[in-house]
Motif scaffolding. Structure first.
Motif, PDB file in Angstrom:
ATOM      1  N   ARG A  23       5.773   3.406  10.257  1.00 16.20           N
ATOM      2  CA  ARG A  23       6.043   1.993   9.977  1.00 16.20           C
ATOM      3  C   ARG A  23       5.298   1.579   8.721  1.00 16.20           C
ATOM      4  O   ARG A  23       4.152   1.982   8.516  1.00 16.20           O
ATOM      5  CB  ARG A  23       5.563   1.099  11.121  1.00 16.20           C
ATOM      6  CG  ARG A  23       6.360   1.228  12.360  1.00 16.20           C
ATOM      7  CD  ARG A  23       5.811   0.322  13.435  1.00 16.20           C
ATOM      8  NE  ARG A  23       6.591   0.475  14.638  1.00 16.20           N
ATOM      9  CZ  ARG A  23       6.865  -0.506  15.469  1.00 16.20           C
ATOM     10  NH1 ARG A  23       6.396  -1.709  15.248  1.00 16.20           N
ATOM     11  NH2 ARG A  23       7.575  -0.282  16.539  1.00 16.20           N
ATOM     12  N   ILE A  24       5.960   0.760   7.927  1.00 10.18           N
ATOM     13  CA  ILE A  24       5.307   0.155   6.765  1.00 10.18           C
ATOM     14  C   ILE A  24       5.584  -1.339   6.828  1.00 10.18           C
ATOM     15  O   ILE A  24       6.736  -1.767   6.948  1.00 10.18           O
ATOM     16  CB  ILE A  24       5.811   0.753   5.438  1.00 10.18           C
ATOM     17  CG1 ILE A  24       5.413   2.217   5.338  1.00 10.18           C
ATOM     18  CG2 ILE A  24       5.250  -0.031   4.255  1.00 10.18           C
ATOM     19  CD1 ILE A  24       5.823   2.905   4.066  1.00 10.18           C
ATOM     20  N   HIS A  25       4.531  -2.120   6.798  1.00  8.72           N
ATOM     21  CA  HIS A  25       4.631  -3.576   6.831  1.00  8.72           C
ATOM     22  C   HIS A  25       4.061  -4.116   5.525  1.00  8.72           C
ATOM     23  O   HIS A  25       2.941  -3.788   5.149  1.00  8.72           O
ATOM     24  CB  HIS A  25       3.863  -4.136   8.031  1.00  8.72           C
ATOM     25  CG  HIS A  25       3.994  -5.604   8.176  1.00  8.72           C
ATOM     26  ND1 HIS A  25       2.928  -6.459   8.028  1.00  8.72           N
ATOM     27  CD2 HIS A  25       5.071  -6.378   8.421  1.00  8.72           C
ATOM     28  CE1 HIS A  25       3.359  -7.693   8.196  1.00  8.72           C
ATOM     29  NE2 HIS A  25       4.644  -7.677   8.433  1.00  8.72           N
ATOM     30  N   ILE A  26       4.852  -4.930   4.828  1.00  8.83           N
ATOM     31  CA  ILE A  26       4.442  -5.514   3.553  1.00  8.83           C
ATOM     32  C   ILE A  26       4.429  -7.021   3.734  1.00  8.83           C
ATOM     33  O   ILE A  26       5.408  -7.599   4.211  1.00  8.83           O
ATOM     34  CB  ILE A  26       5.433  -5.132   2.439  1.00  8.83           C
ATOM     35  CG1 ILE A  26       5.523  -3.621   2.297  1.00  8.83           C
ATOM     36  CG2 ILE A  26       5.035  -5.779   1.116  1.00  8.83           C
ATOM     37  CD1 ILE A  26       6.657  -3.155   1.402  1.00  8.83           C
ATOM     38  N   GLN A  30      -0.977 -15.528  -0.965  1.00  7.47           N
ATOM     39  CA  GLN A  30      -1.587 -16.071  -2.181  1.00  7.47           C
ATOM     40  C   GLN A  30      -1.251 -15.209  -3.383  1.00  7.47           C
ATOM     41  O   GLN A  30      -0.102 -15.125  -3.767  1.00  7.47           O
ATOM     42  CB  GLN A  30      -3.071 -16.301  -1.998  1.00  7.47           C
ATOM     43  CG  GLN A  30      -3.365 -17.388  -0.992  1.00  7.47           C
ATOM     44  CD  GLN A  30      -4.832 -17.703  -0.907  1.00  7.47           C
ATOM     45  OE1 GLN A  30      -5.676 -16.902  -1.251  1.00  7.47           O
ATOM     46  NE2 GLN A  30      -5.127 -18.896  -0.436  1.00  7.47           N
ATOM     47  N   HIS A  31      -2.212 -14.537  -4.003  1.00  6.32           N
ATOM     48  CA  HIS A  31      -1.954 -13.769  -5.216  1.00  6.32           C
ATOM     49  C   HIS A  31      -2.039 -12.272  -4.982  1.00  6.32           C
ATOM     50  O   HIS A  31      -2.263 -11.497  -5.907  1.00  6.32           O
ATOM     51  CB  HIS A  31      -2.934 -14.187  -6.321  1.00  6.32           C
ATOM     52  CG  HIS A  31      -2.830 -15.636  -6.659  1.00  6.32           C
ATOM     53  ND1 HIS A  31      -1.713 -16.168  -7.272  1.00  6.32           N
ATOM     54  CD2 HIS A  31      -3.666 -16.670  -6.446  1.00  6.32           C
ATOM     55  CE1 HIS A  31      -1.893 -17.461  -7.429  1.00  6.32           C
ATOM     56  NE2 HIS A  31      -3.064 -17.795  -6.928  1.00  6.32           N
ATOM     57  N   ARG A  32      -1.858 -11.841  -3.726  1.00 12.99           N
ATOM     58  CA  ARG A  32      -1.951 -10.423  -3.390  1.00 12.99           C
ATOM     59  C   ARG A  32      -0.823 -10.037  -2.437  1.00 12.99           C
ATOM     60  O   ARG A  32      -0.223 -10.889  -1.791  1.00 12.99           O
ATOM     61  CB  ARG A  32      -3.294 -10.105  -2.751  1.00 12.99           C
ATOM     62  CG  ARG A  32      -4.469 -10.440  -3.657  1.00 12.99           C
ATOM     63  CD  ARG A  32      -5.728  -9.707  -3.327  1.00 12.99           C
ATOM     64  NE  ARG A  32      -5.690  -8.276  -3.438  1.00 12.99           N
ATOM     65  CZ  ARG A  32      -5.736  -7.565  -4.578  1.00 12.99           C
ATOM     66  NH1 ARG A  32      -5.767  -8.195  -5.730  1.00 12.99           N
ATOM     67  NH2 ARG A  32      -5.747  -6.251  -4.568  1.00 12.99           N
ATOM     68  N   MET A  33      -0.580  -8.756  -2.343  1.00 13.41           N
ATOM     69  CA  MET A  33       0.362  -8.228  -1.375  1.00 13.41           C
ATOM     70  C   MET A  33      -0.341  -7.092  -0.640  1.00 13.41           C
ATOM     71  O   MET A  33      -0.961  -6.231  -1.265  1.00 13.41           O
ATOM     72  CB  MET A  33       1.631  -7.722  -2.044  1.00 13.41           C
ATOM     73  CG  MET A  33       2.672  -7.255  -1.053  1.00 13.41           C
ATOM     74  SD  MET A  33       4.277  -6.948  -1.813  1.00 13.41           S
ATOM     75  CE  MET A  33       4.876  -8.621  -2.008  1.00 13.41           C
ATOM     76  N   THR A  34      -0.256  -7.121   0.688  1.00 12.32           N
ATOM     77  CA  THR A  34      -0.894  -6.096   1.506  1.00 12.32           C
ATOM     78  C   THR A  34       0.179  -5.200   2.107  1.00 12.32           C
ATOM     79  O   THR A  34       1.162  -5.684   2.662  1.00 12.32           O
ATOM     80  CB  THR A  34      -1.743  -6.731   2.619  1.00 12.32           C
ATOM     81  OG1 THR A  34      -2.724  -7.570   2.013  1.00 12.32           O
ATOM     82  CG2 THR A  34      -2.436  -5.677   3.456  1.00 12.32           C
ATOM     83  N   VAL A  35      -0.028  -3.901   1.999  1.00 13.18           N
ATOM     84  CA  VAL A  35       0.865  -2.899   2.567  1.00 13.18           C
ATOM     85  C   VAL A  35       0.080  -2.175   3.655  1.00 13.18           C
ATOM     86  O   VAL A  35      -0.992  -1.633   3.398  1.00 13.18           O
ATOM     87  CB  VAL A  35       1.323  -1.886   1.494  1.00 13.18           C
ATOM     88  CG1 VAL A  35       2.207  -0.820   2.111  1.00 13.18           C
ATOM     89  CG2 VAL A  35       2.024  -2.592   0.350  1.00 13.18           C
ATOM     90  N   THR A  36       0.598  -2.184   4.874  1.00 14.90           N
ATOM     91  CA  THR A  36      -0.040  -1.490   5.989  1.00 14.90           C
ATOM     92  C   THR A  36       0.908  -0.406   6.468  1.00 14.90           C
ATOM     93  O   THR A  36       2.067  -0.683   6.779  1.00 14.90           O
ATOM     94  CB  THR A  36      -0.361  -2.456   7.141  1.00 14.90           C
ATOM     95  OG1 THR A  36      -1.169  -3.516   6.639  1.00 14.90           O
ATOM     96  CG2 THR A  36      -1.091  -1.752   8.263  1.00 14.90           C
ATOM     97  N   LYS A  37       0.417   0.810   6.501  1.00 14.86           N
ATOM     98  CA  LYS A  37       1.214   1.950   6.940  1.00 14.86           C
ATOM     99  C   LYS A  37       0.623   2.481   8.233  1.00 14.86           C
ATOM    100  O   LYS A  37      -0.584   2.599   8.367  1.00 14.86           O
ATOM    101  CB  LYS A  37       1.190   3.045   5.881  1.00 14.86           C
ATOM    102  CG  LYS A  37       1.933   4.282   6.314  1.00 14.86           C
ATOM    103  CD  LYS A  37       1.700   5.438   5.378  1.00 14.86           C
ATOM    104  CE  LYS A  37       2.326   6.671   5.985  1.00 14.86           C
ATOM    105  NZ  LYS A  37       1.967   7.870   5.295  1.00 14.86           N
ATOM    106  N   SER A  38       1.481   2.797   9.198  1.00 15.40           N
ATOM    107  CA  SER A  38       1.002   3.437  10.423  1.00 15.40           C
ATOM    108  C   SER A  38       1.885   4.643  10.723  1.00 15.40           C
ATOM    109  O   SER A  38       3.096   4.624  10.479  1.00 15.40           O
ATOM    110  CB  SER A  38       0.979   2.464  11.603  1.00 15.40           C
ATOM    111  OG  SER A  38       2.274   2.101  11.969  1.00 15.40           O
ATOM    112  N   LEU A  39       1.250   5.682  11.234  1.00 18.16           N
ATOM    113  CA  LEU A  39       1.941   6.916  11.579  1.00 18.16           C
ATOM    114  C   LEU A  39       1.509   7.314  12.980  1.00 18.16           C
ATOM    115  O   LEU A  39       0.318   7.420  13.262  1.00 18.16           O
ATOM    116  CB  LEU A  39       1.578   8.024  10.586  1.00 18.16           C
ATOM    117  CG  LEU A  39       2.234   9.379  10.814  1.00 18.16           C
ATOM    118  CD1 LEU A  39       3.743   9.289  10.609  1.00 18.16           C
ATOM    119  CD2 LEU A  39       1.633  10.408   9.886  1.00 18.16           C
TER     120      LEU A  39
END
Length: 100
Positions: A23-26, A30-39
């Motif tokens: 899974r990848i959640h983006i 504000q002025h950033r983007m967070t990408v969280t990856k789970s395996l």
């Protein structure tokens, strides 16, 4: 002025020994983007990684959903401009160039 606020990708492979789920959640805030990856492999606890990028790094970002839309537009026009390259996020959650 389209902007990605949030996107979720999920992939599940059914292997003989055990299933593998990625899974990848983006999410933009504000002025950033967070990408969280789970395996997750089989019944084990998922391994998680998180990456954060500034808006300057993401200028022109083309996430998966937008890429599909762009491909349809290009197909309808039957033309691809030369040297069409956008920043994208790969399957590992890292920034990479995406060219057409």
């Amino acid at each position: 002025q389209l902007e990605t606020l949030e996107q979720e990708e999920q992939e599940r492979l059914e292997l003989q020994a055990q299933p593998v789920e990625r899974r990848i959640h983006i999410v933009s805030h504000q002025h950033r983007m967070t990408v969280t990856k789970s395996l997750r492999e089989g019944e084990a606890e998922p391994n998680c990684w998180s990456f954060s990028y500034g808006q300057a790094e993401l200028q022109g970002l083309l996430p998966e959903g937008a890429s599909l839309l762009l491909l349809r537009v290009l197909a309808c026009r039957r033309a691809v401009p030369p040297d069409l390259v956008f920043p994208a996020i790969d399957t590992e959650g890292h920034l990479c160039p995406s060219s057409y």
